[in-house]
Design a protein around this motif. Structure first.
Motif, short mmCIF file in Angstrom:
data_model
loop_
_atom_site.label_atom_id
_atom_site.label_comp_id
_atom_site.label_asym_id
_atom_site.label_seq_id
_atom_site.Cartn_x
_atom_site.Cartn_y
_atom_site.Cartn_z
N MET A 1 47.81 42.03 34.55
CA MET A 1 47.71 43.22 35.40
C MET A 1 46.48 43.17 36.31
O MET A 1 46.38 43.98 37.24
CB MET A 1 47.60 44.48 34.53
N ALA A 2 45.57 42.24 36.05
CA ALA A 2 44.28 42.19 36.76
C ALA A 2 43.56 43.52 36.63
O ALA A 2 42.90 44.00 37.57
CB ALA A 2 44.49 41.82 38.23
N LEU A 3 43.67 44.13 35.45
CA LEU A 3 43.03 45.41 35.19
C LEU A 3 41.55 45.18 34.91
O LEU A 3 41.19 44.31 34.12
CB LEU A 3 43.69 46.07 33.97
N PRO A 4 40.65 45.92 35.56
CA PRO A 4 39.23 45.76 35.26
C PRO A 4 38.98 45.93 33.76
O PRO A 4 39.39 46.94 33.17
CB PRO A 4 38.57 46.89 36.06
N ALA A 5 38.37 44.93 33.14
CA ALA A 5 38.24 44.94 31.68
C ALA A 5 36.96 44.25 31.26
O ALA A 5 36.45 43.35 31.94
CB ALA A 5 39.44 44.22 31.05
N THR A 6 36.45 44.69 30.13
CA THR A 6 35.33 44.02 29.48
C THR A 6 35.65 43.92 27.99
O THR A 6 36.12 44.89 27.39
CB THR A 6 34.02 44.80 29.66
#
Length: 340
Positions: A149-154
């Motif tokens: 999804m290319a979701l901003p994640a850490t």
């Protein structure tokens, strides 16, 4: 303050403007953080209170394509989530940062395949702008979904299949486990074992590796009891296994303080005195480390800061701000107490 009953019409910007004696445009500038005079600001704030106005965030989100929410995904059984103080501290550290930035943190627990399917749909539905992921395993489906999804994640921790360009916050589990094992061995213990937990994730596997590196040729492979979780029951089970394999065991490295607490209970039941007969150390420096008797020697894991730094990295991605790709490792000093 006027109270609006449940059936009254929702106050609008027009109502606030009329009550404040200013234009609708002035109210709009105020709500979006633009400049308004001090007198206008005071009048608008008073009008908002009097009218009971609540900003329509749903409408704003349709325009901005943002939910102003971030998911906090914990890949642990529900019992572990409630009992593990480290997860709670990570969660609180993250929430404080999101709260200061006016983001809502949504807690999502993956405890089954059904949870996974539901949360995957939730993420793809655009209900959160980004995520923090705690306790991901190798080849975890959530990692794949978030990446696709290319979701901003850490990530908190670093699963072995996670690319080095994906932001993560963690600690040096290998070096920390090695340091506390060497400290325990320096007290003169000769038959040292480990209760190694959570070997399906980077933290557990790395702590076992650190233990093995510290002992080197002195390592007795029989004295590694492998358990599934970082919990009290697993600590009890692991300690019973070690005592069965080597009744004269005189040193134990537990993969977490919670595991160590369970091990201490079994040692008491077996009539073994700590630290005189057996020295035992934990990992995390959680509240469990000082609840036990004697207090645990352990490794300090800055759980609250892990959550805060993870939240900051997610916000940086959402704002398009620069950040260093890859991982951030926080310091983990050994804390020496009476148990060893």
């Amino acid at each position: 303050m006027q109270r609006r009953n449940a059936t009254s019409k929702r106050a609008t910007v027009h109502d606030v403007a009329a009550a404040a004696g200013v234009s609708r445009g002035t109210v709009s500038r105020f709500l979006h953080g633009g400049y308004v005079s001090t007198a206008a600001r005071d009048a608008i704030e008073t009008a908002i209170t009097e009218t009971g106005y609540v900003p329509n965030t749903a409408a704003r989100n349709l325009v901005t394509q943002r939910s102003q929410a971030v998911g906090f995904i914990v890949l642990e059984p529900q019992g572990q989530l409630l009992e593990d103080p480290n997860i709670g501290a990570i969660m609180l550290g993250a929430n404080a940062v999101f709260s200061a930035a006016d983001y809502q943190m949504v807690n999502l627990v993956v405890d089954s395949a059904r949870d996974l399917a539901r949360i995957a749909k939730y993420l793809m539905g655009g209900f959160v702008d980004g995520v923090i992921i705690v306790s991901a395993r190798a080849h975890d489906p959530i990692t794949r979904i978030v990446t696709e999804m290319a979701l901003p994640a850490t990530f908190v921790g670093h699963p072995p299949d996670l690319g080095r360009d994906v932001p993560y916050v963690g600690i040096d589990n290998v070096g920390s486990a090695r340091a506390i094992t060497e400290r325990l061995a320096a007290t003169g213990r000769r038959r040292i074992g480990m209760i190694a937990a959570a070997l399906d994730r980077d933290s557990g596997a790395d702590r076992l590796l650190g233990f093995q590196l510290a002992l080197g040729e002195r390592l007795d492979a029989r004295l590694v009891a492998k358990v599934r979780y970082y919990d009290y029951v697993s600590g009890m089970h692991g300690m019973r296994v070690l005592l069965d394999r080597e009744p004269r065991i005189d040193g134990v490295v537990a993969a977490s303080d919670f595991v160590a607490a369970g091990a201490l209970q079994v040692l008491r039941e077996a009539g073994r005195v700590v630290p005189e007969d057996v020295g035992i150390v934990g990992f995390d420096d959680s509240p469990w480390a000082q609840r036990t008797s004697p207090a645990l020697s352990t490794v300090h894991q800055p759980a609250n800061e892990l959550g805060a730094r993870a939240a900051d990295l997610v916000l940086r991605q959402l704002r398009g701000a620069p950040f260093e790709p890859g991982g951030i490792l926080l310091p983990t000093p050994v804390v020496w107490r009476a148990s060893a």
